[in-house]
Design an enzyme around this catalytic site. Structure first.
Site, PDB file in Angstrom:
ATOM      1  CG  ASP A 117       4.377  -7.265  -5.522  1.00 46.88           C
ATOM      2  OD1 ASP A 117       4.164  -8.425  -5.924  1.00 46.88           O
ATOM      3  OD2 ASP A 117       4.131  -6.887  -4.361  1.00 46.88           O
TER       4      ASP A 117
ATOM      5  CG  ASP B  35       3.467   1.069   3.382  1.00 47.60           C
ATOM      6  OD1 ASP B  35       4.444   1.244   2.641  1.00 47.60           O
ATOM      7  OD2 ASP B  35       3.104  -0.059   3.769  1.00 47.60           O
TER       8      ASP B  35
ATOM      9  CG  ASP C 222       6.179 -12.581  -3.083  1.00 51.25           C
ATOM     10  OD1 ASP C 222       5.953 -13.644  -3.675  1.00 51.25           O
ATOM     11  OD2 ASP C 222       5.976 -12.404  -1.874  1.00 51.25           O
TER      12      ASP C 222
END
Length: 367
Positions: free
Chosen positions: A70, A134, A68
């Protein structure tokens, strides 16, 4: 290497980020999805900054093809929606935009502030946005137009060193979102990086925070693990830091009670990983088959079972119910678990009638 500066309250220059050029990061532009580049370029054309962000950048740096792409930008969701007619706004608390190109969906989000902590839902700047990501290896921004990687947190060096280092302070990172423990383990296993001793210790101390996490979120994370092709490594790490019992308590209990069962369970994970890596679009039921097959073997003496057509339906009913409880809190689609159970039973000579196809109105009701 370039440096991005800001100024402190006295007007002195302060280094904010390191900018890696294409000669340094060596990301081939040919590996970037052309539609992702189109999204970034169009946002630029309308006066907004935009970057490919997160796992895609990490994968590109280590030479893997991202699943993916993003994108993050300083444009608001409503503005993004006006720029891209092939898009929809999703989310209630923090709105995102899905930009759709055929079968592909690109998630475009607005920079987030840290005024409400690392899980806040207020728009912010890139300097704030990076602080709520994170781990450093996921906190990199890639500009495919300038072909530059912007690194505020030393993520490129951490990737090179093979270390998973948190961006958010350890005393709050898992309190804010316990699922980050699963991600730390997953990133470590899939990038062949180590978890520092203090991070492993914090995960063990915080493992109980996973207990109240919703089954839907745990299901989502477990399916990602099964889809990864690296389930053996990820689950081995999860067992090591005492969190797998919150994902698959029944399996963990059986592994703790029996070394033989543990050996077979991990052999099944290896077999599943091989099949995932070599088979395109493998259905979830095929993966669940590897998760339940050793458990089903322990349910009864299958050689002694009477497998008449009359008994087959009862055997299926009992086995399905046992497997449903076994995989909890994971809550897979019923048809996928049904596929897995039927496949295991067929190997024991249990002949079952094919499941009836649902009418359209029944499918809609199940969604």
């Amino acid at each position: 290497m370039l440096i991005r500066y800001s100024t402190d309250e006295k007007g002195n220059p302060v280094q904010q980020a390191v900018i890696y050029t294409k000669e340094e990061h060596k990301i081939p532009l040919s590996e970037i999805d052309l539609d992702a580049i189109t999204i970034v370029r169009r946002l630029n054309d309308y006066g907004f900054t935009a970057y490919i962000v997160g796992g895609a950048v990490r994968d590109l740096i280590v030479g893997r093809t991202p699943k993916d792409f993003d994108i993050v930008t300083d444009a608001t969701p409503s503005r993004i929606k006006k720029i891209f007619h092939n898009s929809r706004i999703i989310g209630k608390r923090f709105r995102l935009v899905h930009v759709i190109f055929g079968q592909k969906i690109f998630e475009v989000s607005t920079f987030r502030s840290i005024c409400d902590g690392s899980v806040g839902n207020v728009f912010g700047t890139i300097e704030e946005d990076v602080k709520r990501r994170d781990f450093t290896l996921n906190a990199l921004y890639y500009d495919p137009i300038k072909e530059q990687v912007i690194d505020y947190v030393g993520g490129v060096e951490d990737i090179k060193k093979g270390i998973v280092k948190p961006v958010i302070p350890l005393d709050v990172i898992f309190e804010d979102d316990p699922v980050r423990m699963l991600r730390a383990v997953k990133y470590s296993a899939t990038t062949h990086s180590i978890l520092p001793r203090n991070l492993k210790k914090k995960i063990r101390q915080s493992s109980n925070l996973l207990s109240p996490v919703s089954p839907s979120r745990l299901t989502e994370e477990l399916i990602k693990i099964l889809n990864s092709g690296h389930s053996y490594d990820i689950i081995s790490q999860a067992m090591d830091v005492d969190i797998y019992e919150y994902l698959q308590p029944a399996a963990t209990s059986l592994m703790e009670d029996s070394k033989n069962y543990r050996k077979k369970y991990f052999e099944s994970l290896l077999a599943m990983d091989e099949k995932v890596q070599t088979t395109l679009d493998l259905r979830l039921g095929e993966k669940l088959y590897f998760i339940i097959r050793d458990f089903v073997a322990s349910l009864t003496d299958w050689n002694a079972e009477i497998k008449t057509s009359a008994q087959a339906a009862e055997l299926y009913k009992r086995t399905w119910a046992s497997c449903r409880n076994f995989v909890l809190p994971m809550n897979p689609q019923r048809s996928e678990l049904d596929f897995a159970v039927r496949k295991v039973l067929s190997e024991y000579g249990v002949q079952l009638k094919n499941p009836k196809k649902k009418h359209k109105y029944q499918l809609s009701a199940d969604k």
